[in-house]
Design a protein around this motif. Sequence first.
Motif, PDB file in Angstrom:
ATOM      1  N   GLU A   1      -8.566  17.271  11.664  1.00 14.60           N
ATOM      2  CA  GLU A   1      -7.780  16.294  10.897  1.00 14.60           C
ATOM      3  C   GLU A   1      -8.440  14.915  10.935  1.00 14.60           C
ATOM      4  N   VAL A   2      -8.866  14.484  12.109  1.00 13.49           N
ATOM      5  CA  VAL A   2      -9.524  13.184  12.265  1.00 13.49           C
ATOM      6  C   VAL A   2     -10.846  13.171  11.494  1.00 13.49           C
ATOM      7  N   TYR A   3     -11.595  14.264  11.593  1.00 12.25           N
ATOM      8  CA  TYR A   3     -12.860  14.379  10.867  1.00 12.25           C
ATOM      9  C   TYR A   3     -12.621  14.249   9.359  1.00 12.25           C
ATOM     10  N   ALA A   4     -11.595  14.920   8.866  1.00 12.74           N
ATOM     11  CA  ALA A   4     -11.279  14.854   7.432  1.00 12.74           C
ATOM     12  C   ALA A   4     -10.918  13.429   7.026  1.00 12.74           C
ATOM     13  N   ASP A   5     -10.160  12.734   7.863  1.00 15.37           N
ATOM     14  CA  ASP A   5      -9.794  11.348   7.551  1.00 15.37           C
ATOM     15  C   ASP A   5     -11.036  10.465   7.420  1.00 15.37           C
ATOM     16  N   ILE A   6     -11.950  10.624   8.355  1.00 13.28           N
ATOM     17  CA  ILE A   6     -13.170   9.810   8.340  1.00 13.28           C
ATOM     18  C   ILE A   6     -14.017  10.158   7.114  1.00 13.28           C
ATOM     19  N   LYS A   7     -14.219  11.446   6.879  1.00 12.36           N
ATOM     20  CA  LYS A   7     -15.040  11.891   5.752  1.00 12.36           C
ATOM     21  C   LYS A   7     -14.393  11.493   4.415  1.00 12.36           C
ATOM     22  N   ALA A   8     -13.067  11.515   4.341  1.00 10.78           N
ATOM     23  CA  ALA A   8     -12.364  11.167   3.099  1.00 10.78           C
ATOM     24  C   ALA A   8     -12.583   9.709   2.722  1.00 10.78           C
ATOM     25  N   ARG A   9     -12.767   8.861   3.716  1.00  7.51           N
ATOM     26  CA  ARG A   9     -13.024   7.441   3.436  1.00  7.51           C
ATOM     27  C   ARG A   9     -14.380   7.228   2.767  1.00  7.51           C
ATOM     28  N   LEU A  10     -15.265   8.191   2.928  1.00 13.62           N
ATOM     29  CA  LEU A  10     -16.625   8.072   2.405  1.00 13.62           C
ATOM     30  C   LEU A  10     -16.804   8.722   1.033  1.00 13.62           C
ATOM     31  N   GLY A  11     -15.805   9.493   0.594  1.00 14.97           N
ATOM     32  CA  GLY A  11     -15.993  10.197  -0.673  1.00 14.97           C
ATOM     33  C   GLY A  11     -14.677  10.615  -1.293  1.00 14.97           C
ATOM     34  N   ASN A  12     -14.710  11.714  -1.998  1.00  8.54           N
ATOM     35  CA  ASN A  12     -13.561  12.250  -2.703  1.00  8.54           C
ATOM     36  C   ASN A  12     -12.560  12.825  -1.698  1.00  8.54           C
ATOM     37  N   ALA A  13     -11.497  12.092  -1.430  1.00 10.02           N
ATOM     38  CA  ALA A  13     -10.525  12.488  -0.417  1.00 10.02           C
ATOM     39  C   ALA A  13      -9.904  13.846  -0.724  1.00 10.02           C
ATOM     40  N   ASP A  14      -9.542  14.077  -1.986  1.00 11.75           N
ATOM     41  CA  ASP A  14      -8.921  15.352  -2.335  1.00 11.75           C
ATOM     42  C   ASP A  14      -9.829  16.518  -1.983  1.00 11.75           C
ATOM     43  N   ALA A  15     -11.101  16.421  -2.374  1.00 12.49           N
ATOM     44  CA  ALA A  15     -12.063  17.489  -2.107  1.00 12.49           C
ATOM     45  C   ALA A  15     -12.277  17.685  -0.610  1.00 12.49           C
ATOM     46  N   VAL A  16     -12.311  16.602   0.130  1.00 12.36           N
ATOM     47  CA  VAL A  16     -12.505  16.684   1.589  1.00 12.36           C
ATOM     48  C   VAL A  16     -11.345  17.426   2.233  1.00 12.36           C
ATOM     49  N   TYR A  17     -10.130  17.051   1.874  1.00 13.02           N
ATOM     50  CA  TYR A  17      -8.963  17.709   2.477  1.00 13.02           C
ATOM     51  C   TYR A  17      -8.878  19.173   2.069  1.00 13.02           C
ATOM     52  N   ILE A  18      -9.169  19.477   0.822  1.00 10.92           N
ATOM     53  CA  ILE A  18      -9.146  20.870   0.385  1.00 10.92           C
ATOM     54  C   ILE A  18     -10.157  21.687   1.190  1.00 10.92           C
ATOM     55  N   ASP A  19     -11.368  21.149   1.353  1.00 11.50           N
ATOM     56  CA  ASP A  19     -12.395  21.862   2.115  1.00 11.50           C
ATOM     57  C   ASP A  19     -11.988  22.064   3.572  1.00 11.50           C
ATOM     58  N   GLN A  20     -11.488  21.023   4.195  1.00 10.92           N
ATOM     59  CA  GLN A  20     -11.106  21.134   5.602  1.00 10.92           C
ATOM     60  C   GLN A  20      -9.880  22.033   5.791  1.00 10.92           C
ATOM     61  N   LEU A  21      -8.971  22.017   4.840  1.00 11.00           N
ATOM     62  CA  LEU A  21      -7.811  22.910   4.916  1.00 11.00           C
ATOM     63  C   LEU A  21      -8.237  24.358   4.683  1.00 11.00           C
ATOM     64  N   ASP A  22      -9.235  24.575   3.847  1.00 14.23           N
ATOM     65  CA  ASP A  22      -9.781  25.919   3.652  1.00 14.23           C
ATOM     66  C   ASP A  22     -10.337  26.429   4.985  1.00 14.23           C
ATOM     67  N   GLN A  23     -11.070  25.592   5.679  1.00 12.36           N
ATOM     68  CA  GLN A  23     -11.617  25.995   6.976  1.00 12.36           C
ATOM     69  C   GLN A  23     -10.507  26.239   8.001  1.00 12.36           C
TER      70      GLN A  23
END
Length: 147
Positions: free
Chosen positions: A75-97
């Motif tokens: 969850e923390v990783y997704a938050d950090i990565k989402a700040r750098l790019g497309n938040a929707d895509a980041v969360y979808i990818d991390q939720l898939d994992q």
Amino acid sequence: MNQKVTHLNELIEITRDGQHFYQHALEVVKDVELQHLFRDMAQSKTHIIQALSVKVAANQEQPAQGGTATGKLREVYADIKARLGNADAVYIDQLDQTEERILAAFEDALSTAEPDVRALLAIELPKIRACHERIHKLNHGGAKRGD
């Protein structure tokens, strides 16, 4: 605590990781369709946690109340990565994992569980697979949001 309850509590914790992550993500993403999807997925996880918790309580034990460190780190990783790019895509990818992790845990547990737990997991596993398939298709372009 016996091994059966320990395994059930591990499944509760991993499933709760998914539940918390979906709840968190629906507060972060702006897309209304994704918010609805994430709310549905969180609710699905809630029902699975409840079913597992009933089984733990039936063994006169306390169901797990939290998640795992791995779930929180994702969850923390997704938050950090989402700040750098497309938040929707980041969360979808991390939720898939996260869904892949939950599915693998349930499939592993099914192969080693005692008969009464195996029966419960056989009921819950199709729900787990459906959630996994739904987010996986979204992540890999096989479905539109809201499908």
